[in-house]
Design a protein around this motif. Structure first.
Motif, PDB file in Angstrom:
ATOM      1  N   GLU A  11      35.344  37.039  33.049  1.00 53.03           N
ATOM      2  CA  GLU A  11      35.220  38.341  32.387  1.00 53.03           C
ATOM      3  C   GLU A  11      33.740  38.701  32.356  1.00 53.03           C
ATOM      4  OE1 GLU A  11      37.410  38.793  28.730  1.00 53.03           O
ATOM      5  OE2 GLU A  11      38.918  37.314  29.366  1.00 53.03           O
ATOM      6  N   PRO A  12      33.220  39.313  33.440  1.00 50.36           N
ATOM      7  CA  PRO A  12      31.777  39.589  33.518  1.00 50.36           C
ATOM      8  C   PRO A  12      31.299  40.623  32.510  1.00 50.36           C
ATOM      9  CG  PRO A  12      32.931  40.637  35.329  1.00 50.36           C
ATOM     10  CD  PRO A  12      33.926  39.761  34.637  1.00 50.36           C
ATOM     11  N   HIS A  13      32.199  41.499  32.087  1.00 50.31           N
ATOM     12  CA  HIS A  13      31.906  42.492  31.058  1.00 50.31           C
ATOM     13  C   HIS A  13      33.149  42.633  30.194  1.00 50.31           C
ATOM     14  CE1 HIS A  13      28.212  43.572  33.083  1.00 50.31           C
ATOM     15  NE2 HIS A  13      28.865  43.775  34.203  1.00 50.31           N
ATOM     16  N   PRO A  14      33.000  43.019  28.930  1.00 50.82           N
ATOM     17  CA  PRO A  14      34.182  43.207  28.089  1.00 50.82           C
ATOM     18  C   PRO A  14      35.167  44.177  28.717  1.00 50.82           C
ATOM     19  CG  PRO A  14      32.186  43.276  26.756  1.00 50.82           C
ATOM     20  CD  PRO A  14      31.737  43.259  28.190  1.00 50.82           C
ATOM     21  N   GLY A  15      36.420  43.760  28.779  1.00 47.25           N
ATOM     22  CA  GLY A  15      37.468  44.612  29.321  1.00 47.25           C
ATOM     23  C   GLY A  15      37.699  44.482  30.806  1.00 47.25           C
ATOM     24  N   VAL A  16      36.839  43.742  31.514  1.00 48.28           N
ATOM     25  CA  VAL A  16      36.938  43.625  32.974  1.00 48.28           C
ATOM     26  C   VAL A  16      37.311  42.197  33.341  1.00 48.28           C
ATOM     27  CG1 VAL A  16      35.715  43.820  35.167  1.00 48.28           C
ATOM     28  CG2 VAL A  16      35.237  45.444  33.330  1.00 48.28           C
ATOM     29  N   LEU A  17      38.345  42.030  34.156  1.00 46.39           N
ATOM     30  CA  LEU A  17      38.743  40.714  34.655  1.00 46.39           C
ATOM     31  C   LEU A  17      38.388  40.633  36.137  1.00 46.39           C
ATOM     32  CD1 LEU A  17      40.183  38.081  33.722  1.00 46.39           C
ATOM     33  CD2 LEU A  17      42.236  38.966  34.847  1.00 46.39           C
ATOM     34  N   LEU A  45      45.868  39.889  33.380  1.00 49.43           N
ATOM     35  CA  LEU A  45      45.292  41.231  33.269  1.00 49.43           C
ATOM     36  C   LEU A  45      46.276  42.183  32.602  1.00 49.43           C
ATOM     37  CD1 LEU A  45      43.142  43.406  33.997  1.00 49.43           C
ATOM     38  CD2 LEU A  45      44.293  43.615  36.222  1.00 49.43           C
ATOM     39  N   ASP A  46      47.525  42.161  33.038  1.00 45.13           N
ATOM     40  CA  ASP A  46      48.519  43.070  32.478  1.00 45.13           C
ATOM     41  C   ASP A  46      48.847  42.755  31.019  1.00 45.13           C
ATOM     42  OD1 ASP A  46      48.843  44.748  34.606  1.00 45.13           O
ATOM     43  OD2 ASP A  46      50.671  43.821  35.370  1.00 45.13           O
ATOM     44  N   ALA A  47      48.839  41.471  30.662  1.00 42.89           N
ATOM     45  CA  ALA A  47      49.321  41.073  29.339  1.00 42.89           C
ATOM     46  C   ALA A  47      48.261  41.152  28.248  1.00 42.89           C
ATOM     47  CB  ALA A  47      49.874  39.646  29.399  1.00 42.89           C
ATOM     48  N   ASP A  48      46.994  41.033  28.599  1.00 42.56           N
ATOM     49  CA  ASP A  48      45.936  40.937  27.594  1.00 42.56           C
ATOM     50  C   ASP A  48      45.466  42.338  27.194  1.00 42.56           C
ATOM     51  OD1 ASP A  48      43.660  40.477  26.071  1.00 42.56           O
ATOM     52  OD2 ASP A  48      43.003  38.779  27.301  1.00 42.56           O
ATOM     53  N   PRO A  49      45.690  42.755  25.944  1.00 43.59           N
ATOM     54  CA  PRO A  49      45.284  44.099  25.535  1.00 43.59           C
ATOM     55  C   PRO A  49      43.774  44.305  25.510  1.00 43.59           C
ATOM     56  CG  PRO A  49      46.051  42.857  23.647  1.00 43.59           C
ATOM     57  CD  PRO A  49      46.369  42.030  24.854  1.00 43.59           C
ATOM     58  N   ARG A  50      43.003  43.212  25.561  1.00 42.42           N
ATOM     59  CA  ARG A  50      41.544  43.363  25.608  1.00 42.42           C
ATOM     60  C   ARG A  50      41.058  43.805  26.987  1.00 42.42           C
ATOM     61  NH1 ARG A  50      38.796  39.299  25.848  1.00 42.42           N
ATOM     62  NH2 ARG A  50      40.428  37.922  26.636  1.00 42.42           N
ATOM     63  N   LEU A  51      41.890  43.603  28.011  1.00 33.64           N
ATOM     64  CA  LEU A  51      41.481  43.859  29.386  1.00 33.64           C
ATOM     65  C   LEU A  51      41.955  45.233  29.838  1.00 33.64           C
ATOM     66  CD1 LEU A  51      42.333  40.345  30.880  1.00 33.64           C
ATOM     67  CD2 LEU A  51      40.067  41.222  30.269  1.00 33.64           C
ATOM     68  N   ASN A  52      41.069  45.973  30.483  1.00 29.26           N
ATOM     69  CA  ASN A  52      41.371  47.336  30.909  1.00 29.26           C
ATOM     70  C   ASN A  52      41.493  47.498  32.412  1.00 29.26           C
ATOM     71  OD1 ASN A  52      41.044  48.057  28.190  1.00 29.26           O
ATOM     72  ND2 ASN A  52      38.853  48.413  28.477  1.00 29.26           N
ATOM     73  N   VAL A  53      40.716  46.735  33.173  1.00 25.58           N
ATOM     74  CA  VAL A  53      40.650  46.929  34.615  1.00 25.58           C
ATOM     75  C   VAL A  53      40.333  45.594  35.281  1.00 25.58           C
ATOM     76  CG1 VAL A  53      38.214  47.612  34.458  1.00 25.58           C
ATOM     77  CG2 VAL A  53      39.530  48.277  36.471  1.00 25.58           C
ATOM     78  N   GLY A  54      40.884  45.385  36.480  1.00 28.04           N
ATOM     79  CA  GLY A  54      40.632  44.165  37.223  1.00 28.04           C
ATOM     80  C   GLY A  54      39.877  44.441  38.510  1.00 28.04           C
ATOM     81  N   ILE A  55      39.141  43.442  38.969  1.00 30.53           N
ATOM     82  CA  ILE A  55      38.434  43.500  40.254  1.00 30.53           C
ATOM     83  C   ILE A  55      38.875  42.298  41.070  1.00 30.53           C
ATOM     84  CG2 ILE A  55      36.206  43.439  41.429  1.00 30.53           C
ATOM     85  CD1 ILE A  55      34.977  44.711  38.940  1.00 30.53           C
TER      86      ILE A  55
END
Length: 264
Positions: A11-17, A45-55
């Motif tokens: 998680e390099p930045h909050p919300g990004v996987l 990525l889909d299940a964690d509400p803290r995560l918004n977008v994946g790379i």
């Protein structure tokens, strides 16, 4: 994370996987272990509400060289359940996914990139679907998606002759969102992820669901599918906040809890 793991997740930045294919000794070719590891990361990525977008990217200067042909005779095509290659090509993933491409994005790995929502690429990268040269078919989205994304005759040349497409040409045809200097595709993807994150999570995630669920439908059928998804968004706190921020000429202060509720 062990450097020997076929996929590294961070998680390099909050919300990004950040999901990194990690078999650089074979240009990140997809075997069954890598496929299941990518599927697990996408499920997170889909299940964690803290995560918004994946790379999705690759280690060692290459995105991926496609299916591991050495493993194919014993493992078969590395699909995961009904979700397709690496759990992505036939899945309806909820959250935006960006492909960051360096070097080669070939065969099945190009199909992974085509299944992402956005693509950044180094200006030295290239894309190819050489399946016919191996007696195989681009059956994980390549033959379906590519002719919809670039001019038909260009797509057919790639599919029927195994001709590669340089990233600058892919950008010219609209397949690549952003070109970057060699070695900076991930930086471009992180910047793009930041732009996505600047907006309401539930609006972004539901917009993606609408695009996925209405593809190929006529207008009447599409509205029938869209409205149950979109109507709750108009009643959220963030919808009200967006309107207030506009009229008050200030950046919106988004609330984070509703996105997780709507994603379920």
């Amino acid at each position: 994370m062990d450097s020997q793991d076929p996929v590294q997740v961070a998680e390099p930045h909050p919300g990004v996987l950040l999901i990194t294919l990690n078999r650089p000794h074979v240009r990140n070719a997809i075997d069954r272990a890598l496929a299941h590891a990518v599927d697990g990361a996408l499920n997170r990525l889909d299940a964690d509400p803290r995560l918004n977008v994946g790379i999705l990217t690759g280690a060692g200067g290459h995105f991926c060289s496609g299916m591991d042909l050495r493993a194919f005779p014993t493992e078969g095509v590395p699909v995961v359940a009904d979700r397709g290659l690496a759990g992505l090509t036939r899945a309806r993933r909820r959250k935006p996914l960006i492909a960051a491409v360096e070097g080669a994005a070939v065969a099945g790995d190009f199909e992974l990139a085509l299944a992402c929502d956005l693509i950044t690429a180094a200006d030295t990268a290239f894309f190819a679907l050489p399946k016919v040269a191996r007696g195989l078919i681009a059956a994980e989205g390549g033959a379906i998606r590519l002719p919809r994304r670039i001019p038909y005759h260009v797509a057919m040349e790639m599919l029927l002759t195994a001709t590669p497409l340089p990233a600058p040409d892919a950008a010219r045809y609209g397949l690549v969102n952003q070109l970057a200097p060699e070695g900076q595709a991930l930086d471009a993807a992180l910047a793009l992820a930041h732009r996505v994150q600047a907006h309401s999570r539930e609006a972004v995630h539901v917009t993606k669901q609408i695009v996925q669920n209405t593809r190929g439908l006529d207008d009447h059928a599409a509205y029938t599918v869209q409205d149950p998804l979109s109507t709750p968004v108009f009643m959220t706190t963030n919808a009200t906040e967006g309107a207030h921020a506009f009229t008050e000429k200030r950046p919106p202060a988004w609330h984070g809890t509703e996105a997780g509720q709507l994603d379920r």
